[in-house]
Write an enzyme that holds these catalytic residues in place. Structure first.
Site, PDB file in Angstrom:
ATOM      1  NE  ARG A  77      -4.241  -1.384  -0.170  1.00  0.00           N
ATOM      2  CZ  ARG A  77      -4.420  -2.338  -0.796  1.00  0.00           C
ATOM      3  NH1 ARG A  77      -3.326  -2.676  -1.589  1.00  0.00           N
ATOM      4  NH2 ARG A  77      -5.551  -3.137  -0.809  1.00  0.00           N
TER       5      ARG A  77
ATOM      6  CG  HIS B 167      -3.015  -1.093  -7.080  1.00  0.00           C
ATOM      7  ND1 HIS B 167      -3.576  -0.410  -6.019  1.00  0.00           N
ATOM      8  CD2 HIS B 167      -3.003  -2.217  -6.732  1.00  0.00           C
ATOM      9  CE1 HIS B 167      -3.941  -1.141  -5.068  1.00  0.00           C
ATOM     10  NE2 HIS B 167      -3.570  -2.478  -5.527  1.00  0.00           N
TER      11      HIS B 167
ATOM     12  CD  GLU C 127      -3.348   2.918  -5.542  1.00  0.00           C
ATOM     13  OE1 GLU C 127      -1.965   2.825  -5.175  1.00  0.00           O
ATOM     14  OE2 GLU C 127      -3.978   1.909  -5.812  1.00  0.00           O
TER      15      GLU C 127
HETATM   16  C1  8YV Z   1      -6.501  -5.482  -5.850  1.00  0.00           C
HETATM   17  C2  8YV Z   1      -5.135  -5.096  -3.984  1.00  0.00           C
HETATM   18  O1  8YV Z   1      -6.679  -5.561  -7.085  1.00  0.00           O
HETATM   19  O2  8YV Z   1      -6.314  -6.985  -3.321  1.00  0.00           O
HETATM   20  C3  8YV Z   1      -5.744  -5.862  -2.819  1.00  0.00           C
HETATM   21  O3  8YV Z   1      -5.476  -5.712  -1.984  1.00  0.00           O
HETATM   22  O4  8YV Z   1      -4.187  -4.454  -3.626  1.00  0.00           O
HETATM   23  C4  8YV Z   1      -5.127  -5.330  -5.278  1.00  0.00           C
HETATM   24  O5  8YV Z   1      -4.489  -6.250  -5.967  1.00  0.00           O
HETATM   25  C5  8YV Z   1      -7.326  -4.156  -5.642  1.00  0.00           C
HETATM   26  O6  8YV Z   1      -7.278  -3.658  -4.320  1.00  0.00           O
HETATM   27  C6  8YV Z   1      -8.938  -4.406  -5.780  1.00  0.00           C
HETATM   28  O7  8YV Z   1      -9.690  -3.875  -4.967  1.00  0.00           O
END
Ligand code: 8YV
Length: 325
Positions: A241, A288, A270
């Protein structure tokens, strides 16, 4: 009389196979235009819904959760991270929250390795040089980067994704150091060096990979003081994150050459990322994409649906229920 199907609000346009199963098993309120909901819009859209299937960009603050209609019994996030949901506020309303662990481990570890290699080997600069027609030919000193094989990799957060990253890095004969709330058993540790205090790990990191969730304890963890403890010329990788990194400190260290490079797939705030990153040639940046494979995004959706179906159709506990950390 057939029983009414529980109504589920999909806050995002999810992959077609996921939406097909959602629509087959529930009274699905879909979002085909993928428009983004802010808190009040989300509360309004959830009217009459039994559950919400959301994603990481949907901010479910205490205020938003408190304002949700009483009919909402569950929030299933299409993500492994769940810092965007105030789980304690949900618990106070008796709302179950579930996430999608395991299924995105490999895809995210692949992107972490891509970020590590892309940053170390100056992929960003090479691509730019070539695509802007500025490559005038090979030269002995062109785009010399940081060697990867045999170097030390420190991993902050040795959960599923951290371990998968370590497995990939071992193929590059990297020596693994890690810090985690609890030490891993020897069969999972596989010879990696454990640092009970993550600050003690920093001096051993030619590469530092952030694989820890976003919590109050990890907020802006990579700060100026900690960057100063890294060996000069090391590389920082973040696929967890963005908020775990203090952008100002990282950008200053990349500018000054204190750090050789950074490979980042996630950013604080982001998609409005810190402007400073755009000006840095030594920042290998991705939008991301950690879990962005067809197989993984389907698996995430199906995992969210497994949870919704357990709770809403079979009256069972959510297999991936999460608790406030
Ligand atoms: C997701 C992510 O694609 O799952 C997670 O926590 O960071 C990502 O890979 C994104 O968050 C979709 O909700």
């Amino acid at each position: 009389m057939t029983a009414r199907k529980p109504r589920v609000l999909a806050t995002r346009h999810f992959p077609p196979d996921v939406e097909a199963r959602l629509a087959a098993n529930f009274d699905a309120v879909l979002n085909p235009d993928d428009r983004l909901f802010d808190g009040p819009a989300l509360v309004a859209a959830a009217a009459g819904c039994d559950a919400i299937m959301c994603a990481a960009g949907d901010v479910m603050s205490a205020e938003t959760v408190a304002a949700l209609p009483a009919s909402v019994r569950m929030i299933a996030t299409f993500s492994v991270g769940y810092e965007h949901i105030d789980v304690a506020a949900a618990a106070r309303k008796g709302i179950v929250v579930s996430n999608t662990p395991d299924v995105l481990t490999d895809a995210t570890a692949d992107i972490a390795m891509l970020c590590l290699l892309g940053a170390a080997r100056r992929a960003q600069e090479g691509i730019q040089m070539l695509r802007t027609h500025n490559w005038v030919g090979w030269s002995p000193t062109q785009l010399m980067g940081v060697h990867v094989t045999g170097k030390r990799l420190g991993i902050l957060g040795m959960g599923r994704i951290g371990q998968a990253m370590a497995d990939r890095a071992r193929a590059f004969r990297m020596q693994i150091h890690y810090s985690n709330r609890t030490r891993l058993a020897p069969d999972l540790e596989k010879g990696a060096v454990f640092h009970a205090d993550p600050d003690d790990m920093l001096a051993h990191c030619d590469f530092l990979s952030i694989n820890a969730p976003m919590t109050p304890a990890t907020r802006k963890w990579v700060n100026a003081e900690r960057i100063a403890k890294l060996p000069k010329g090391s590389v920082v990788v973040n696929t967890a994150r963005g908020g775990v990194v203090d952008d100002e400190a990282l950008i200053a260290a990349l500018k000054s050459g204190r750090l050789a490079a950074a490979g980042l797939d996630v950013f604080d705030g982001e998609p409005k990322i810190h402007q400073g990153y755009y000006d840095l040639a030594n920042a290998f940046l991705l939008p991301h994409m950690g879990s962005a494979t067809v197989e993984t995004r389907n698996a995430m959706g199906f995992r969210a649906l497994d949870n919704l179906e357990a709770v809403l159709l079979r009256k069972q506990p959510a297999p991936d229920a999460v608790k406030a950390s």
